[in-house]
Write an enzyme that holds these catalytic residues in place. Structure first.
Site, PDB file in Angstrom:
ATOM      1  N   HIS A 205      -9.736   2.703   0.280  1.00 19.25           N
ATOM      2  CA  HIS A 205      -8.318   2.333   0.191  1.00 19.25           C
ATOM      3  C   HIS A 205      -8.103   1.403  -1.001  1.00 19.25           C
ATOM      4  O   HIS A 205      -8.138   0.181  -0.877  1.00 19.25           O
ATOM      5  CB  HIS A 205      -7.928   1.646   1.491  1.00 19.25           C
ATOM      6  CG  HIS A 205      -6.466   1.309   1.625  1.00 19.25           C
ATOM      7  ND1 HIS A 205      -5.488   1.773   0.764  1.00 19.25           N
ATOM      8  CD2 HIS A 205      -5.808   0.541   2.540  1.00 19.25           C
ATOM      9  CE1 HIS A 205      -4.311   1.308   1.142  1.00 19.25           C
ATOM     10  NE2 HIS A 205      -4.486   0.558   2.215  1.00 19.25           N
TER      11      HIS A 205
ATOM     12  N   CYS B 272       0.813  -1.221   0.000  1.00 18.41           N
ATOM     13  CA  CYS B 272       0.000   0.000   0.000  1.00 18.41           C
ATOM     14  C   CYS B 272       0.844   1.268   0.000  1.00 18.41           C
ATOM     15  O   CYS B 272       0.294   2.374   0.042  1.00 18.41           O
ATOM     16  CB  CYS B 272      -1.004   0.008   1.153  1.00 18.41           C
ATOM     17  SG  CYS B 272      -0.323  -0.385   2.758  1.00 18.41           S
TER      18      CYS B 272
END
Length: 373
Positions: free
Chosen positions: A325, A83
């Site tokens: 996200h 991420c």
């Protein structure tokens, strides 16, 4: 010189019918077009660099470059720093220019959680590859965030309060039109679909994700989402008089894989120390809000949070807890947000912004940007 993103939508939602490359193509194209207008030049594109975590494999950046009509000569490179991938791609592109190849580069990240393939070895399905080898801690990010909440004594009320803040600020930014200039309409959608007005009032109703004292819930955790974000980067000499964000310093670090959520704090401390600056010098701060617990843990260590009191400079237009996200894109989304908060908002030359993310497996990435005009 340009910073764009798609609307962000929850996995299985508004953008579920689009694969990763289809999400990336319009953003890449928009960045090139914006940069050409800003600089008055339509010079060659040297590369497209995109982060991606759980996509179909192959070189998504090359596919997106071709899909955006950039021509056969533009190669494309796909990077995976989980991420932190979107920011890692931006750092990689900036380093190539700094090393002497001054052609424009488009860099960012993309993730289609909705179309992430099922992975299997010998017929056994698994959700993710290991973050670490055998003999080292290897929690998934949900478990790691819960462990960090216990480690730091972060209560559910604190986590819920931070999540409510993210939604409140995102809705305010959405309604004021703050997001408009950064968004590339896609699949008929022109706005993010995840921010929820009623969520703050609902937070106490969410069941905990772990029994026996757990504090993480779906409400104070991010939503896995679909989206793409990118920036266009040029050498200083190609900028002309157009405003932009200069990449001033970057750092990528490792930390304890048992508590990977602390990676952002470790990276920021390292970045500040290396460059002789303090957080007091920075006007805008963006952090990937994967979980309220891990965000609060890093912000508290940096002196940017004290209980429910959060520094106003942090994610002032909301963050991943509200927007969602899209793993490989999120660390590029926060750079797009900095561009809007500083460049589009008219911040004076010399104003500093900071982007940072914690990464599964125990990593942190951070970058310092400066407004140029």
């Amino acid at each position: 010189m340009a910073a764009r993103r798609t609307p962000i939508a929850a996995s299985g939602g508004a953008l579920a019918g689009l694969g990763a490359a289809e999400l990336a193509v319009p953003v890449v194209r928009a960045c090139v077009e914006d940069a050409s207008r800003a600089t008055g030049s339509s010079g060659p594109v040297g590369d497209v660099v995109l982060g991606n975590c759980m996509g179909p494999g192959g070189n998504l950046a090359r596919v997106a470059a071709l899909g955006a009509g950039l021509g056969y000569a533009v190669p494309g490179m796909t990077v995976d720093r989980q991420c932190g991938s979107g920011l890692a791609a931006i750092i990689s592109a900036a380093e190539a220019i700094r090393a002497g190849d001054t052609r424009l580069r488009v860099a960012g990240g993309v993730e289609s959680c909705s179309t992430a393939p099922t992975r299997a070895i010998d017929g056994v399905v698994y959700r993710r590859a290991p973050f670490t080898p055998a003999g080292h801690p290897d929690p998934d990010m949900v478990r790691a965030a819960q462990d960090l909440a216990v480690h730091d004594g972060i209560s559910r009320d604190q986590q819920d309060s931070y999540a409510a803040r993210s939604h409140r600020l995102a809705l305010r930014a959405q309604e004021s039109g703050e997001y408009d200039a950064e968004l590339v309409p896609l699949n008929g959608f022109t706005t993010d679909t995840n921010p929820r007005r009623r969520l703050p009032a609902m937070l106490k109703r969410f069941p905990v994700l772990f029994p026996d004292g757990g504090t993480l819930t779906a409400g104070n955790s991010c939503r896995d989402s679909d989206g793409a974000a990118a920036v266009a980067i040029v050498a200083q000499g190609m900028r002309g008089s157009a405003p932009g964000l200069a990449v001033r310093a970057t750092v990528t670090v490792g930390c304890d894989p048992a508590l990977p959520g602390l990676g952002a704090a470790v990276a920021v401390r390292n970045l500040l120390a290396r460059n002789g600056i303090s957080l007091a010098d920075i006007a805008a701060i963006e952090i990937v809000e994967a979980f309220a617990a891990q965000t609060l843990a890093s912000l508290t260590r940096l002196g940017l949070a004290d209980g429910d009191d959060i520094d106003d400079r942090v994610c002032a237009g909301g963050g991943a807890l509200a927007l969602g996200h899209p793993w490989g894109a999120s660390a590029a989304v926060i750079v797009v947000r900095l561009f809007t908060r500083l460049v589009r908002a008219g911040a004076p030359a010399g104003t500093l912004g900071l982007a940072t993310a914690a990464v599964g497996g125990g990593l942190g990435v951070a970058a310092l940007f400066e407004v140029v005009r």
